[in-house]
Design a protein around this motif. Structure first.
Motif, mmCIF file in Angstrom:
data_model
loop_
_atom_site.group_PDB
_atom_site.id
_atom_site.type_symbol
_atom_site.label_atom_id
_atom_site.label_comp_id
_atom_site.label_asym_id
_atom_site.label_seq_id
_atom_site.Cartn_x
_atom_site.Cartn_y
_atom_site.Cartn_z
ATOM 1 N N GLU A 228 0.810 -1.230 0.000
ATOM 2 C CA GLU A 228 0.000 0.000 0.000
ATOM 3 C C GLU A 228 0.833 1.266 0.000
ATOM 4 O O GLU A 228 0.292 2.371 0.037
ATOM 5 N N PHE A 229 2.163 1.132 -0.013
ATOM 6 C CA PHE A 229 2.984 2.340 0.121
ATOM 7 C C PHE A 229 2.907 3.225 -1.127
ATOM 8 O O PHE A 229 3.228 4.407 -1.064
ATOM 9 N N GLN A 230 2.459 2.663 -2.268
ATOM 10 C CA GLN A 230 2.315 3.504 -3.471
ATOM 11 C C GLN A 230 1.379 4.685 -3.216
ATOM 12 O O GLN A 230 1.468 5.712 -3.885
ATOM 13 N N ASN A 231 0.490 4.548 -2.227
ATOM 14 C CA ASN A 231 -0.422 5.648 -1.892
ATOM 15 C C ASN A 231 0.263 6.763 -1.114
ATOM 16 O O ASN A 231 -0.336 7.789 -0.835
ATOM 17 N N PHE A 232 1.516 6.534 -0.744
ATOM 18 C CA PHE A 232 2.239 7.522 0.065
ATOM 19 C C PHE A 232 3.448 8.091 -0.687
ATOM 20 O O PHE A 232 4.256 8.781 -0.113
ATOM 21 N N LEU A 233 3.571 7.764 -1.970
ATOM 22 C CA LEU A 233 4.713 8.262 -2.741
ATOM 23 C C LEU A 233 4.504 9.740 -3.091
ATOM 24 O O LEU A 233 3.391 10.163 -3.364
ATOM 25 N N HIS A 234 5.601 10.498 -3.081
ATOM 26 C CA HIS A 234 5.523 11.920 -3.409
ATOM 27 C C HIS A 234 6.065 12.235 -4.791
ATOM 28 O O HIS A 234 5.664 13.204 -5.420
ATOM 29 N N VAL A 235 7.035 11.442 -5.255
ATOM 30 C CA VAL A 235 7.746 11.855 -6.458
ATOM 31 C C VAL A 235 7.925 10.725 -7.485
ATOM 32 O O VAL A 235 7.922 10.974 -8.683
ATOM 33 N N TYR A 236 8.069 9.486 -7.012
ATOM 34 C CA TYR A 236 8.317 8.376 -7.929
ATOM 35 C C TYR A 236 7.117 8.166 -8.866
ATOM 36 O O TYR A 236 5.992 7.956 -8.406
ATOM 37 N N GLN A 237 7.382 8.276 -10.166
ATOM 38 C CA GLN A 237 6.352 8.145 -11.211
ATOM 39 C C GLN A 237 5.196 9.138 -11.067
ATOM 40 O O GLN A 237 4.083 8.884 -11.529
ATOM 41 N N LYS A 238 5.474 10.266 -10.403
ATOM 42 C CA LYS A 238 4.443 11.291 -10.259
ATOM 43 C C LYS A 238 4.603 12.334 -11.367
ATOM 44 O O LYS A 238 5.683 12.548 -11.889
ATOM 45 N N LYS A 239 3.505 12.995 -11.684
ATOM 46 C CA LYS A 239 3.516 14.013 -12.738
ATOM 47 C C LYS A 239 3.788 15.404 -12.173
ATOM 48 O O LYS A 239 4.389 16.250 -12.812
ATOM 49 N N ARG A 240 3.259 15.655 -10.956
ATOM 50 C CA ARG A 240 3.338 16.999 -10.417
ATOM 51 C C ARG A 240 3.685 16.979 -8.930
ATOM 52 O O ARG A 240 3.191 16.135 -8.181
ATOM 53 N N CYS A 241 4.526 17.917 -8.548
ATOM 54 C CA CYS A 241 4.923 18.049 -7.142
ATOM 55 C C CYS A 241 3.831 18.803 -6.383
ATOM 56 O O CYS A 241 3.068 19.562 -6.981
ATOM 57 N N LYS A 242 3.799 18.631 -5.069
ATOM 58 C CA LYS A 242 2.849 19.377 -4.224
ATOM 59 C C LYS A 242 2.984 20.878 -4.409
ATOM 60 O O LYS A 242 2.040 21.628 -4.215
ATOM 61 N N ARG A 255 18.913 4.291 -15.182
ATOM 62 C CA ARG A 255 17.698 4.142 -14.371
ATOM 63 C C ARG A 255 16.959 5.474 -14.315
ATOM 64 O O ARG A 255 17.568 6.536 -14.308
ATOM 65 N N SER A 256 15.630 5.399 -14.232
ATOM 66 C CA SER A 256 14.826 6.620 -14.172
ATOM 67 C C SER A 256 14.965 7.305 -12.816
ATOM 68 O O SER A 256 14.922 6.658 -11.789
ATOM 69 N N SER A 257 15.104 8.633 -12.880
ATOM 70 C CA SER A 257 15.073 9.424 -11.645
ATOM 71 C C SER A 257 13.919 10.402 -11.758
ATOM 72 O O SER A 257 13.662 10.941 -12.832
ATOM 73 N N PHE A 258 13.260 10.643 -10.646
ATOM 74 C CA PHE A 258 12.140 11.588 -10.596
ATOM 75 C C PHE A 258 12.468 12.625 -9.544
ATOM 76 O O PHE A 258 12.849 12.270 -8.428
ATOM 77 N N TYR A 259 12.325 13.905 -9.897
ATOM 78 C CA TYR A 259 12.566 14.929 -8.873
ATOM 79 C C TYR A 259 11.923 16.253 -9.258
ATOM 80 O O TYR A 259 11.499 16.450 -10.397
ATOM 81 N N CYS A 260 11.834 17.141 -8.259
ATOM 82 C CA CYS A 260 11.264 18.466 -8.475
ATOM 83 C C CYS A 260 12.401 19.483 -8.424
ATOM 84 O O CYS A 260 13.107 19.573 -7.413
ATOM 85 N N GLU A 261 12.544 20.243 -9.513
ATOM 86 C CA GLU A 261 13.668 21.208 -9.581
ATOM 87 C C GLU A 261 13.500 22.356 -8.589
ATOM 88 O O GLU A 261 14.479 22.960 -8.180
ATOM 89 N N ARG A 262 12.263 22.631 -8.225
ATOM 90 C CA ARG A 262 12.040 23.744 -7.302
ATOM 91 C C ARG A 262 12.312 23.309 -5.849
ATOM 92 O O ARG A 262 12.937 24.044 -5.094
ATOM 93 N N CYS A 263 11.872 22.099 -5.491
ATOM 94 C CA CYS A 263 12.002 21.651 -4.095
ATOM 95 C C CYS A 263 13.335 20.983 -3.770
ATOM 96 O O CYS A 263 13.733 20.915 -2.614
ATOM 97 N N GLN A 264 13.978 20.442 -4.783
ATOM 98 C CA GLN A 264 15.216 19.702 -4.532
ATOM 99 C C GLN A 264 16.407 20.437 -5.129
ATOM 100 O O GLN A 264 16.450 20.652 -6.341
#
Ligand SMILES: [Zn+2]
Length: 265
Positions: A228-242, A255-264
């Protein structure tokens, strides 16, 4: 690919379901799944515990042997009362004296089970870095490891010889929470950033174990239930950051990396 929390979920279930069962036969249904180079006989003995080290499973017996296993991409252990031979992708099986079976199912066939002597110390385990949830994985240790490493923090955290058990999903989530770009060089991290990586590694893995891991493509535990942890992911395979910015997807070391340029940063 199952990472530490998914493997721990499988280990927890196996400990509930197969402890004390006596082995009456073992069979390989696909070549190179069941490795037994020393021709060790396991018939007639029992599995007394199942442990985890990094992403490896270790079946400990009351005999002079143990089994080292790795799920790789798609490996799964399933316990059944009746083995249906039409079931696809079963690569190896163990039959117990109560007529139940431990099936090793693996669509991609990269997983394996290796029968070893009880006191064997396989290189694959000896070379692993510390367990992230133990005290040996701490700020001092990680600081030392990062000191001379110019590679990206993402690839460093994926290196099983530095820290055991992390993969793409959890490294992405840890770096997001720590607000560190996956592109940063290991030796560029400041003290407080290293502290945050250690802190979030522990808290995210603990929570993921509580939620029985993450199901992205097809992970399921021994009981066939999804994590059930997929419901708690913030960035992995996500389209938009909070924060509103799009999540960037790039390739690092294939390997694929996912990140937010503004937050990270
Ligand atoms: Zn953001």
């Amino acid at each position: 690919m199952p990472e530490l929390p998914e493997v721990q979920t499988v280990v927890n279930s196996l400990n509930e379901l197969i402890i004390g069962k006596e082995i009456t036969s073992i069979e390989e249904l696909h070549p190179r799944t069941l490795i037994n180079q020393k021709n060790i006989n396991i018939i007639g003995s029992k599995i007394i515990s199942v442990n985890r080290r990094g992403k490896y499973l270790i079946f400990v017996s009351d005999g002079d042997w143990k089994i080292l296993a790795h799920l790789r991409m798609t490996g799964k252990f399933i316990i059944v009362k009746n083995y249906d031979k039409t079931e696809k992708h079963i690569r190896a099986l163990i039959r117990f004296s109560d007529d139940s079976y431990l099936l090793f199912k693996d669509v991609r066939t990269f997983g394996f089970m290796e029968i070893l002597k009880a006191n064997d110390k396989p290189n694959s385990l000896e070379k692993l870095g510390p367990e992230p949830l133990l005290k040996s994985f701490n700020k001092k240790y990680l600081t030392e490891k990062l000191r001379n490493r110019k590679g990206s923090i993402k690839t460093i955290l994926l290196n099983q010889h530095i820290i055991a058990g992390l993969g793409n999903i959890y490294v992405a989530e840890i770096l997001y929470k720590a607000k560190i770009s996956p592109l940063r060089a290991g030796n560029s991290l400041k003290k407080n950033e290293i502290d945050l990586i250690v802190k979030y590694t522990k808290s995210i893995l603990k929570k993921a174990i509580e939620k029985n891991g993450t199901t992205i493509i097809d992970f399921s535990g021994v009981d066939q239930k999804s994590g059930e942890f997929q419901n708690f992911l913030h960035v992995y395979q996500k389209k938009r950051c909070k924060c509103g910015n799009p999540i960037i997807k790039i390739k690092q070391a294939g390997r694929s990396s996912f990140y937010c340029e503004r937050c990270q940063k």
